[in-house]
Design a protein around this motif. Structure first.
Motif, PDB file in Angstrom:
ATOM      1  N   ARG A 252      -1.965   8.457 -10.455  1.00  0.00           N
ATOM      2  CA  ARG A 252      -1.459   9.728  -9.934  1.00  0.00           C
ATOM      3  C   ARG A 252       0.031   9.660  -9.633  1.00  0.00           C
ATOM      4  N   GLY A 253       0.601   8.471  -9.770  1.00  0.00           N
ATOM      5  CA  GLY A 253       2.032   8.345  -9.518  1.00  0.00           C
ATOM      6  C   GLY A 253       2.377   8.067  -8.072  1.00  0.00           C
ATOM      7  N   ASP A 254       1.390   7.751  -7.239  1.00  0.00           N
ATOM      8  CA  ASP A 254       1.692   7.433  -5.847  1.00  0.00           C
ATOM      9  C   ASP A 254       2.577   6.198  -5.773  1.00  0.00           C
ATOM     10  N   LYS A 255       3.584   6.274  -4.922  1.00  0.00           N
ATOM     11  CA  LYS A 255       4.465   5.118  -4.732  1.00  0.00           C
ATOM     12  C   LYS A 255       3.874   4.185  -3.687  1.00  0.00           C
ATOM     13  N   ARG A 256       3.902   2.902  -4.018  1.00  0.00           N
ATOM     14  CA  ARG A 256       3.410   1.894  -3.103  1.00  0.00           C
ATOM     15  C   ARG A 256       4.590   1.130  -2.503  1.00  0.00           C
ATOM     16  N   LEU A 257       4.421   0.720  -1.266  1.00  0.00           N
ATOM     17  CA  LEU A 257       5.432  -0.095  -0.611  1.00  0.00           C
ATOM     18  C   LEU A 257       5.008  -1.552  -0.684  1.00  0.00           C
ATOM     19  N   GLU A 258       5.945  -2.402  -1.049  1.00  0.00           N
ATOM     20  CA  GLU A 258       5.723  -3.843  -1.037  1.00  0.00           C
ATOM     21  C   GLU A 258       6.609  -4.424   0.066  1.00  0.00           C
ATOM     22  N   ILE A 259       5.975  -5.067   1.056  1.00  0.00           N
ATOM     23  CA  ILE A 259       6.704  -5.608   2.199  1.00  0.00           C
ATOM     24  C   ILE A 259       6.737  -7.129   2.086  1.00  0.00           C
TER      25      ILE A 259
ATOM     26  N   GLY B 299       0.836  -1.188   0.000  1.00  0.00           N
ATOM     27  CA  GLY B 299       0.000   0.000   0.000  1.00  0.00           C
ATOM     28  C   GLY B 299       0.871   1.239   0.000  1.00  0.00           C
ATOM     29  N   THR B 300       0.257   2.389  -0.134  1.00  0.00           N
ATOM     30  CA  THR B 300       1.031   3.622  -0.017  1.00  0.00           C
ATOM     31  C   THR B 300       1.479   3.777   1.433  1.00  0.00           C
ATOM     32  N   ARG B 301       2.460   4.646   1.618  1.00  0.00           N
ATOM     33  CA  ARG B 301       2.949   4.890   2.969  1.00  0.00           C
ATOM     34  C   ARG B 301       1.806   5.377   3.865  1.00  0.00           C
TER      35      ARG B 301
ATOM     36  N   GLY C 289      16.582  -3.443   8.872  1.00  0.00           N
ATOM     37  CA  GLY C 289      17.962  -3.517   9.343  1.00  0.00           C
ATOM     38  C   GLY C 289      18.250  -4.777  10.132  1.00  0.00           C
ATOM     39  N   LYS C 290      17.220  -5.321  10.773  1.00  0.00           N
ATOM     40  CA  LYS C 290      17.375  -6.576  11.525  1.00  0.00           C
ATOM     41  C   LYS C 290      17.228  -7.803  10.631  1.00  0.00           C
ATOM     42  N   GLY C 291      17.000  -7.584   9.340  1.00  0.00           N
ATOM     43  CA  GLY C 291      16.890  -8.700   8.409  1.00  0.00           C
ATOM     44  C   GLY C 291      15.592  -9.459   8.487  1.00  0.00           C
ATOM     45  N   LEU C 292      14.525  -8.813   8.995  1.00  0.00           N
ATOM     46  CA  LEU C 292      13.245  -9.486   9.139  1.00  0.00           C
ATOM     47  C   LEU C 292      12.328  -9.264   7.944  1.00  0.00           C
ATOM     48  N   ILE C 293      12.432  -8.113   7.304  1.00  0.00           N
ATOM     49  CA  ILE C 293      11.582  -7.798   6.160  1.00  0.00           C
ATOM     50  C   ILE C 293      12.417  -7.122   5.076  1.00  0.00           C
ATOM     51  N   SER C 294      11.898  -7.164   3.882  1.00  0.00           N
ATOM     52  CA  SER C 294      12.456  -6.353   2.795  1.00  0.00           C
ATOM     53  C   SER C 294      11.380  -5.376   2.348  1.00  0.00           C
ATOM     54  N   VAL C 295      11.787  -4.165   2.013  1.00  0.00           N
ATOM     55  CA  VAL C 295      10.851  -3.106   1.623  1.00  0.00           C
ATOM     56  C   VAL C 295      11.251  -2.590   0.251  1.00  0.00           C
ATOM     57  N   SER C 296      10.298  -2.605  -0.670  1.00  0.00           N
ATOM     58  CA  SER C 296      10.566  -2.067  -2.007  1.00  0.00           C
ATOM     59  C   SER C 296       9.464  -1.091  -2.396  1.00  0.00           C
ATOM     60  N   GLU C 297       9.815  -0.103  -3.197  1.00  0.00           N
ATOM     61  CA  GLU C 297       8.849   0.901  -3.666  1.00  0.00           C
ATOM     62  C   GLU C 297       8.514   0.641  -5.128  1.00  0.00           C
ATOM     63  N   VAL C 298       7.223   0.692  -5.451  1.00  0.00           N
ATOM     64  CA  VAL C 298       6.790   0.529  -6.835  1.00  0.00           C
ATOM     65  C   VAL C 298       5.805   1.646  -7.160  1.00  0.00           C
ATOM     66  N   ARG C 299       5.773   2.016  -8.436  1.00  0.00           N
ATOM     67  CA  ARG C 299       4.805   3.009  -8.880  1.00  0.00           C
ATOM     68  C   ARG C 299       3.429   2.360  -8.895  1.00  0.00           C
ATOM     69  N   GLY C 300       2.458   2.955  -8.184  1.00  0.00           N
ATOM     70  CA  GLY C 300       1.201   2.268  -7.951  1.00  0.00           C
ATOM     71  C   GLY C 300       0.018   2.780  -8.721  1.00  0.00           C
ATOM     72  N   THR C 301      -0.308   4.044  -8.646  1.00  0.00           N
ATOM     73  CA  THR C 301      -1.564   4.551  -9.194  1.00  0.00           C
ATOM     74  C   THR C 301      -1.299   5.484 -10.360  1.00  0.00           C
TER      75      THR C 301
ATOM     76  N   GLU D 295      -1.444   4.685   3.516  1.00  0.00           N
ATOM     77  CA  GLU D 295      -2.358   3.580   3.788  1.00  0.00           C
ATOM     78  C   GLU D 295      -1.817   2.644   4.875  1.00  0.00           C
ATOM     79  N   LEU D 296      -0.548   2.308   4.763  1.00  0.00           N
ATOM     80  CA  LEU D 296       0.051   1.398   5.738  1.00  0.00           C
ATOM     81  C   LEU D 296       0.116   2.032   7.124  1.00  0.00           C
ATOM     82  N   ALA D 297       0.460   3.318   7.156  1.00  0.00           N
ATOM     83  CA  ALA D 297       0.528   4.009   8.441  1.00  0.00           C
ATOM     84  C   ALA D 297      -0.850   4.098   9.082  1.00  0.00           C
ATOM     85  N   ASP D 298      -1.853   4.389   8.262  1.00  0.00           N
ATOM     86  CA  ASP D 298      -3.215   4.500   8.778  1.00  0.00           C
ATOM     87  C   ASP D 298      -3.704   3.151   9.308  1.00  0.00           C
TER      88      ASP D 298
END
Length: 436
Positions: A377-384, A338-340, A363-375, A342-345
């Motif tokens: 309108r150009g909103d960036k989405r985070l993929e966890i 989701g967008t930053r 940083g603890k090696g538990l997740i990877s976070v990547s940004e992709v162009r989503g909508t 959406e996830l924060a909300d």
């Protein structure tokens, strides 16, 4: 059929602290236990306090005896215990509400002979956490002994009260406290028990509040020669333990480390001073008193959130994470993209707090976070994505959710559970109809 756990508390002139100790046991989430209060000839009101608890709760058994010392008192209680497991406490101390449940769960799920847990050291109104083994998973006898070798005189290994023992091992080998030793007698019992145990598990959650300052050998009125002889006797037993556990070549390779016990023992078995990190009462999830009795939707939602936090806290402690980070991981299990905003909300965080927490978890090696162009309108989405290293944390999240759900539905019949699910589903549909 006897109880699963026998909790043994030797009592001697402990009236000022005894009620707190006993109440912490009787308030355990795990209820299949017997509490053996062994009154060692107390001269204050401790005996009457013990009898009062026995009269009001059938799980409490009281032994009254002449004063012969703590080792003999524990031995008598061990002989009368009926539980599959043995858990020990001192009358000055107390345990967390989930202590016995976590010990038994670890023993049964990991098929372990000994579970050792972290503990809290209390000094006045300050408290600090204490542990030693950070290794996850089951340990062999050799692996556990290797950890102990690094810090042999540490209370973590020496005492009884942060451990869970199998009674059949104790009974089969007739293990008891050595009444001839008044220093490190707990440690000698542990060494003998370890020789007969195969599987060990380190529970990286503080479950015990240690507050009593144990008297040193000097304050027991023993002569210097008697003190030295007693320490040498304990060391020889410790040395012989490693000769039994290790083969000859491995023993020779580690002999200097083993002899380190003599240096550590000079500190007389005291819990080493540690910086007090918290004010007592702030180390665990707390709920304001007014919220316990408050009525209405908001109070209900608040209590549900605090209950979930209470169980998530165990996962946080096990994995050296903060509660907010574990709470975010739980949300990411449900909504991992989701967008930053959406996830924060969804997680109930500010966007800046979300970013900080995501960076910390990555940083603890538990997740990877990547940004992709989503909508459009150009909103960036985070993929966890969860990484393999997050396996233990995710198992802890699932365990926390099961515990939370179990408490919420405790006492429900199958029919009531089905009716509750039907009503809950109808509420969810009503809410979705408005929000969509």
């Amino acid at each position: 059929m006897g109880p699963s756990v026998s909790i043994i508390v030797p009592v001697y002139n402990a009236e000022p602290t005894l009620r707190r100790c006993v109440e912490s046991v009787l308030e355990q989430e795990y209820t299949d236990f017997e509490l053996i209060l062994a009154d060692d000839g107390s001269r204050d009101g401790s005996g009457a306090v013990c009898d009062g608890f026995a009269a009001s709760d059938s799980r409490v058994r009281v032994i009254h005896k002449e004063n012969t010392g703590v080792s003999d008192t524990r031995n008598l209680a061990i002989g009368q215990a009926r539980g599959q497991y043995l858990q020990f406490m001192d009358a000055d101390d107390w345990i967390t509400p989930n202590a016995t449940k976590l010990l038994v769960r670890a023993a049964e799920e990991e098929a372990c002979d000994l579970v050792v847990a972290d503990f809290y050291r209390v000094v006045g109104d300050r408290v600090s956490a204490k542990g030693d083994i950070d290794e996850s998973g089951v340990l062999s006898r050799e692996e556990y002994a290797a950890h102990m070798m690094e810090n042999p005189a540490d209370f973590y290994y020496g005492v009884l009260w942060n451990k869970l023992y199998r009674r059949d091992i104790i009974q089969k080998h007739n293990l008891r406290m050595d009444q001839a030793i008044s220093w490190c007698e707990d440690f000698m019992f542990n060494l003998e028990y370890i020789r007969h145990a195969q599987r060990f598990f380190a529970l990286q959650v503080p479950i015990y509040y240690y507050v009593k300052t144990k008297g040193s050998l000097c304050t027991q009125g023993l002569s210097i020669s008697k003190t030295i002889q007693m320490k040498l006797t304990v060391f020889e037993y410790y040395n012989q333990f490693y000769k039994t556990v290790l083969d000859e070549a491995e023993y020779e390779k580690r002999r200097l480390k083993i002899y380190r016990f003599l240096i550590d023992a000079a500190e007389d078995g005291a819990v080493p001073p540690r910086p007090a990190a918290f004010r007592l009462g702030s180390e665990r999830v707390q709920v304001p008193a007014a919220a316990w009795s408050g009525e209405g939707f908001l109070f209900d939602r608040f209590r549900e959130r605090k209950l979930l936090d209470y169980y998530l806290e165990t996962a946080a402690l096990k994995n050296d994470l903060s509660l907010p980070d574990v709470r975010l991981l739980l949300h990411l299990e449900k909504l991992s993209s989701g967008t930053r905003r959406e996830l924060a909300d969804f997680a109930g965080l500010s966007r800046s707090a979300l970013t900080v927490s995501l960076n910390r978890l990555a940083g603890k090696g538990l997740i990877s976070v990547s940004e992709v162009r989503g909508t459009a309108r150009g909103d960036k989405r985070l993929e966890i994505s969860f990484l393999p290293e997050a396996g233990l944390v995710r198992a802890g999240l699932e365990e926390a959710w099961r515990d939370f759900s179990s408490v919420c539905l405790a006492g429900f019949s199958q029919e009531e559970r089905e009716e509750y699910e039907r009503c809950s589903a109808k509420i969810r549909r009503n809410i979705r109809d408005v929000l969509q």
